[in-house]
Design an enzyme around this catalytic site. Structure first.
Site, PDB file in Angstrom:
ATOM      1  N   ASP A  48      -4.032 -36.831  50.040  1.00  0.00           N
ATOM      2  CA  ASP A  48      -4.862 -36.958  48.878  1.00  0.00           C
ATOM      3  C   ASP A  48      -5.017 -35.441  48.100  1.00  0.00           C
ATOM      4  OD1 ASP A  48      -6.484 -37.338  46.481  1.00  0.00           O
ATOM      5  OD2 ASP A  48      -8.048 -38.449  47.802  1.00  0.00           O
ATOM      6  N   TYR A 138      -6.081 -38.983  28.368  1.00  0.00           N
ATOM      7  CA  TYR A 138      -4.912 -38.042  29.045  1.00  0.00           C
ATOM      8  C   TYR A 138      -4.889 -36.869  28.623  1.00  0.00           C
ATOM      9  CZ  TYR A 138      -0.134 -36.846  29.868  1.00  0.00           C
ATOM     10  OH  TYR A 138       0.983 -36.117  30.132  1.00  0.00           O
ATOM     11  N   ALA A 140      -7.084 -34.819  27.089  1.00  0.00           N
ATOM     12  CA  ALA A 140      -8.299 -33.848  27.525  1.00  0.00           C
ATOM     13  C   ALA A 140      -7.932 -33.562  28.797  1.00  0.00           C
ATOM     14  CB  ALA A 140      -9.573 -34.859  27.401  1.00  0.00           C
ATOM     15  N   LYS A 142      -5.106 -32.954  30.418  1.00  0.00           N
ATOM     16  CA  LYS A 142      -3.974 -32.101  30.174  1.00  0.00           C
ATOM     17  C   LYS A 142      -4.346 -30.746  29.548  1.00  0.00           C
ATOM     18  CE  LYS A 142      -0.721 -34.003  32.372  1.00  0.00           C
ATOM     19  NZ  LYS A 142      -0.186 -33.434  33.633  1.00  0.00           N
ATOM     20  N   ILE A 171       9.139 -37.656  28.682  1.00  0.00           N
ATOM     21  CA  ILE A 171      10.083 -37.844  29.993  1.00  0.00           C
ATOM     22  C   ILE A 171      10.738 -38.799  29.908  1.00  0.00           C
ATOM     23  CG2 ILE A 171      10.598 -37.121  32.147  1.00  0.00           C
ATOM     24  CD1 ILE A 171       8.032 -35.317  32.380  1.00  0.00           C
TER      25      ILE A 171
END
Length: 220
Positions: A48, A138, A140, A142, A171
């Site tokens: 993890d 997402y 925020a 990154k 991608i």
């Protein structure tokens, strides 16, 4: 030749990074929550990457397997598209854990092994510069990766350890193609292309670059 850990290396981008590093003669260890095999790398699965103790234990194994650690690529992460209105706070927590906490835990765990000339490369997102609707959770997270990259680069500058990030647009993966079947994919970033930039940032050719986020995008 360098010894490199790719955290989250069993995904599409991670496999591209492993292939590129192996082709350049580097020794690679993949640390991932998933289990599996990958050509050109030692795989340490079942970790993890948001659990600091688990990551530290896995990196000790990687250090032993590789005979030292010179570089780290933090590929692990996740994505969610969700509007604020009607969305869930749990999505924000999940994005933080998958994108920011993993990068922090990974970076902290590798620092005891790094020396002058070593490098860390994170995977951020170009969308942070102009988040569209549904992109807040997402982007925020990154943005947190970008802050980590710049701050840690300054922290480690005097030790001669570099920290940079690549910032992909979209991608080109099977999942993204399935999710956006009508999209024009001509400008999407190939995993192999992103891997070449990551390998460059790990190399001594990039010795004068630190604290930088490089946007990855192809001309359409």
């Amino acid at each position: 030749m360098a010894n490199v850990i790719v955290a989250g290396g069993l995904g599409i981008l991670g496999r591209g990074v492993v292939a590129e590093l192996a082709a350049r003669g580097h020794k690679v260890a993949v640390v991932d929550f998933a289990n599996g095999a990958i050509e050109g790398a030692e795989v340490i699965g079942g970790c993890d990457l948001a659990d600091e103790a688990a990551v530290s234990a896995a990196y000790a194994k990687a250090d032993k397997a590789l005979g030292g650690i010179d570089g780290l690529v933090n590929v692990a992460g996740g994505f969610v598209w969700e509007l604020v209105d009607g969305g869930s706070l749990d999505s924000w927590d999940r994005m933080y854990r998958m994108n920011v906490r993993t990068a922090i835990a990974s970076s902290r765990a590798v620092l005891p092994y790094l020396k002058a000339g070593s490098a860390i490369v994170n995977v951020g997102a170009a969308a942070v510069a102009a988040p569209g609707a549904g992109m807040a959770p997402y982007t925020a997270s990154k943005a947190g990766v970008a802050a980590l990259t710049e701050s840690l680069a300054e922290e480690l500058r005097e030790k001669g350890i570099r920290v940079n990030a690549v910032l992909p647009t979209i991608i080109d993966t099977p999942v993204n193609r399935a999710d956006m079947p009508d999209a024009d994919t001509s400008s999407w970033v190939k995993p192999s292309s992103a891997a070449k930039v990551i390998a460059f940032l790990l190399s001594q050719e990039a010795a004068s670059i630190t604290g930088v986020g490089i946007k990855l995008s192809l001309a359409g």
